[in-house]
Scaffold this motif. Structure first.
Motif, PDB file in Angstrom:
ATOM      1  N   LEU A   6     -55.117  94.272 -38.895  1.00 40.58           N
ATOM      2  CA  LEU A   6     -53.859  93.605 -39.216  1.00 40.58           C
ATOM      3  C   LEU A   6     -53.672  93.498 -40.724  1.00 40.58           C
ATOM      4  O   LEU A   6     -52.571  93.725 -41.234  1.00 40.58           O
ATOM      5  CB  LEU A   6     -53.822  92.223 -38.570  1.00 40.58           C
ATOM      6  N   LEU A   7     -54.741  93.179 -41.441  1.00 37.42           N
ATOM      7  CA  LEU A   7     -54.646  93.082 -42.897  1.00 37.42           C
ATOM      8  C   LEU A   7     -54.325  94.433 -43.529  1.00 37.42           C
ATOM      9  O   LEU A   7     -53.514  94.511 -44.453  1.00 37.42           O
ATOM     10  CB  LEU A   7     -55.941  92.517 -43.486  1.00 37.42           C
ATOM     11  N   VAL A   8     -54.931  95.488 -43.035  1.00 39.36           N
ATOM     12  CA  VAL A   8     -54.638  96.829 -43.546  1.00 39.36           C
ATOM     13  C   VAL A   8     -53.190  97.194 -43.239  1.00 39.36           C
ATOM     14  O   VAL A   8     -52.482  97.753 -44.079  1.00 39.36           O
ATOM     15  CB  VAL A   8     -55.615  97.872 -42.958  1.00 39.36           C
ATOM     16  N   PHE A   9     -52.725  96.854 -42.034  1.00 38.98           N
ATOM     17  CA  PHE A   9     -51.339  97.123 -41.658  1.00 38.98           C
ATOM     18  C   PHE A   9     -50.369  96.390 -42.575  1.00 38.98           C
ATOM     19  O   PHE A   9     -49.376  96.953 -43.028  1.00 38.98           O
ATOM     20  CB  PHE A   9     -51.124  96.714 -40.204  1.00 38.98           C
ATOM     21  N   LEU A  10     -50.658  95.133 -42.887  1.00 38.61           N
ATOM     22  CA  LEU A  10     -49.806  94.358 -43.790  1.00 38.61           C
ATOM     23  C   LEU A  10     -49.842  94.932 -45.203  1.00 38.61           C
ATOM     24  O   LEU A  10     -48.804  94.973 -45.885  1.00 38.61           O
ATOM     25  CB  LEU A  10     -50.223  92.891 -43.790  1.00 38.61           C
ATOM     26  N   LEU A  11     -51.008  95.379 -45.646  1.00 33.53           N
ATOM     27  CA  LEU A  11     -51.120  95.993 -46.967  1.00 33.53           C
ATOM     28  C   LEU A  11     -50.306  97.280 -47.039  1.00 33.53           C
ATOM     29  O   LEU A  11     -49.584  97.512 -48.012  1.00 33.53           O
ATOM     30  CB  LEU A  11     -52.588  96.273 -47.300  1.00 33.53           C
ATOM     31  N   ILE A  12     -50.395  98.101 -46.022  1.00 42.19           N
ATOM     32  CA  ILE A  12     -49.626  99.350 -45.983  1.00 42.19           C
ATOM     33  C   ILE A  12     -48.135  99.048 -45.981  1.00 42.19           C
ATOM     34  O   ILE A  12     -47.355  99.676 -46.700  1.00 42.19           O
ATOM     35  CB  ILE A  12     -50.034 100.193 -44.759  1.00 42.19           C
ATOM     36  N   GLY A  13     -47.715  98.072 -45.185  1.00 43.55           N
ATOM     37  CA  GLY A  13     -46.312  97.684 -45.163  1.00 43.55           C
ATOM     38  C   GLY A  13     -45.835  97.148 -46.500  1.00 43.55           C
ATOM     39  O   GLY A  13     -44.719  97.422 -46.934  1.00 43.55           O
ATOM     40  N   ALA A  14     -46.687  96.395 -47.185  1.00 45.01           N
ATOM     41  CA  ALA A  14     -46.326  95.849 -48.492  1.00 45.01           C
ATOM     42  C   ALA A  14     -46.154  96.962 -49.516  1.00 45.01           C
ATOM     43  O   ALA A  14     -45.187  96.964 -50.289  1.00 45.01           O
ATOM     44  CB  ALA A  14     -47.385  94.858 -48.952  1.00 45.01           C
ATOM     45  N   ILE A  15     -47.060  97.921 -49.516  1.00 40.79           N
ATOM     46  CA  ILE A  15     -46.945  99.055 -50.440  1.00 40.79           C
ATOM     47  C   ILE A  15     -45.672  99.848 -50.132  1.00 40.79           C
ATOM     48  O   ILE A  15     -44.922 100.218 -51.037  1.00 40.79           O
ATOM     49  CB  ILE A  15     -48.199  99.952 -50.350  1.00 40.79           C
ATOM     50  N   ALA A  16     -45.427 100.096 -48.852  1.00 41.03           N
ATOM     51  CA  ALA A  16     -44.241 100.857 -48.457  1.00 41.03           C
ATOM     52  C   ALA A  16     -42.960 100.118 -48.829  1.00 41.03           C
ATOM     53  O   ALA A  16     -41.990 100.730 -49.278  1.00 41.03           O
ATOM     54  CB  ALA A  16     -44.273 101.136 -46.958  1.00 41.03           C
ATOM     55  N   GLY A  17     -42.924  98.815 -48.655  1.00 41.02           N
ATOM     56  CA  GLY A  17     -41.738  98.037 -49.015  1.00 41.02           C
ATOM     57  C   GLY A  17     -41.469  98.065 -50.503  1.00 41.02           C
ATOM     58  O   GLY A  17     -40.324  98.184 -50.937  1.00 41.02           O
ATOM     59  N   TRP A  18     -42.520  97.962 -51.284  1.00 43.19           N
ATOM     60  CA  TRP A  18     -42.366  98.024 -52.729  1.00 43.19           C
ATOM     61  C   TRP A  18     -41.827  99.396 -53.145  1.00 43.19           C
ATOM     62  O   TRP A  18     -40.897  99.489 -53.949  1.00 43.19           O
ATOM     63  CB  TRP A  18     -43.701  97.737 -53.396  1.00 43.19           C
ATOM     64  N   LEU A  19     -42.411 100.472 -52.595  1.00 39.43           N
ATOM     65  CA  LEU A  19     -41.942 101.819 -52.920  1.00 39.43           C
ATOM     66  C   LEU A  19     -40.512 102.049 -52.431  1.00 39.43           C
ATOM     67  O   LEU A  19     -39.705 102.679 -53.120  1.00 39.43           O
ATOM     68  CB  LEU A  19     -42.881 102.865 -52.306  1.00 39.43           C
ATOM     69  N   ALA A  20     -40.182 101.543 -51.252  1.00 42.00           N
ATOM     70  CA  ALA A  20     -38.828 101.698 -50.731  1.00 42.00           C
ATOM     71  C   ALA A  20     -37.817 100.989 -51.619  1.00 42.00           C
ATOM     72  O   ALA A  20     -36.706 101.471 -51.817  1.00 42.00           O
ATOM     73  CB  ALA A  20     -38.746 101.166 -49.296  1.00 42.00           C
ATOM     74  N   GLY A  21     -38.201  99.840 -52.166  1.00 38.50           N
ATOM     75  CA  GLY A  21     -37.321  99.131 -53.091  1.00 38.50           C
ATOM     76  C   GLY A  21     -37.054  99.934 -54.352  1.00 38.50           C
ATOM     77  O   GLY A  21     -35.974  99.852 -54.931  1.00 38.50           O
ATOM     78  N   LEU A  22     -38.042 100.724 -54.771  1.00 37.15           N
ATOM     79  CA  LEU A  22     -37.847 101.590 -55.936  1.00 37.15           C
ATOM     80  C   LEU A  22     -36.963 102.791 -55.602  1.00 37.15           C
ATOM     81  O   LEU A  22     -36.190 103.239 -56.448  1.00 37.15           O
ATOM     82  CB  LEU A  22     -39.205 102.085 -56.462  1.00 37.15           C
TER      83      LEU A  22
END
Length: 86
Positions: A6-22
């Motif tokens: 779950l923590l890895v999934f949240l980390l991946i989602g956080a990275i993806a959200g940050w990149l998507a915002g860019l």
């Protein structure tokens, strides 16, 4: 799902959200909002992409997961941006 998964999934989602915002400028919700959208986008991509038969094998499992979540987050940000304009 174990706590580590779950923590890895949240980390991946956080990275993806940050990149998507860019990538999707103008439709974002700020850093924290984009991270949340990335986590939701990771769930969305995990559900949608296999059903469409889209599988990416680029560099490794972590990078592939980030790529899938990024695609989901960009799609989700674009949909939210269109809805906000209506």
């Amino acid at each position: 799902m174990a706590v580590e998964g779950l923590l890895v999934f949240l980390l991946i989602g956080a990275i993806a959200g940050w990149l998507a915002g860019l990538i999707v400028r103008g439709f974002g919700f700020g850093l924290i909002g984009n991270i949340v959208v990335g986590i939701i986008g990771a769930f969305f991509a995990g559900w949608l992409l296999p059903r469409l038969g889209l599988h990416f094998a680029v560099m490794g499992p972590f990078f592939n997961s980030v790529l899938h979540a990024l695609i989901g987050a960009v799609i989700l940000l674009a949909i939210i941006g269109v809805i906000r304009r209506l």
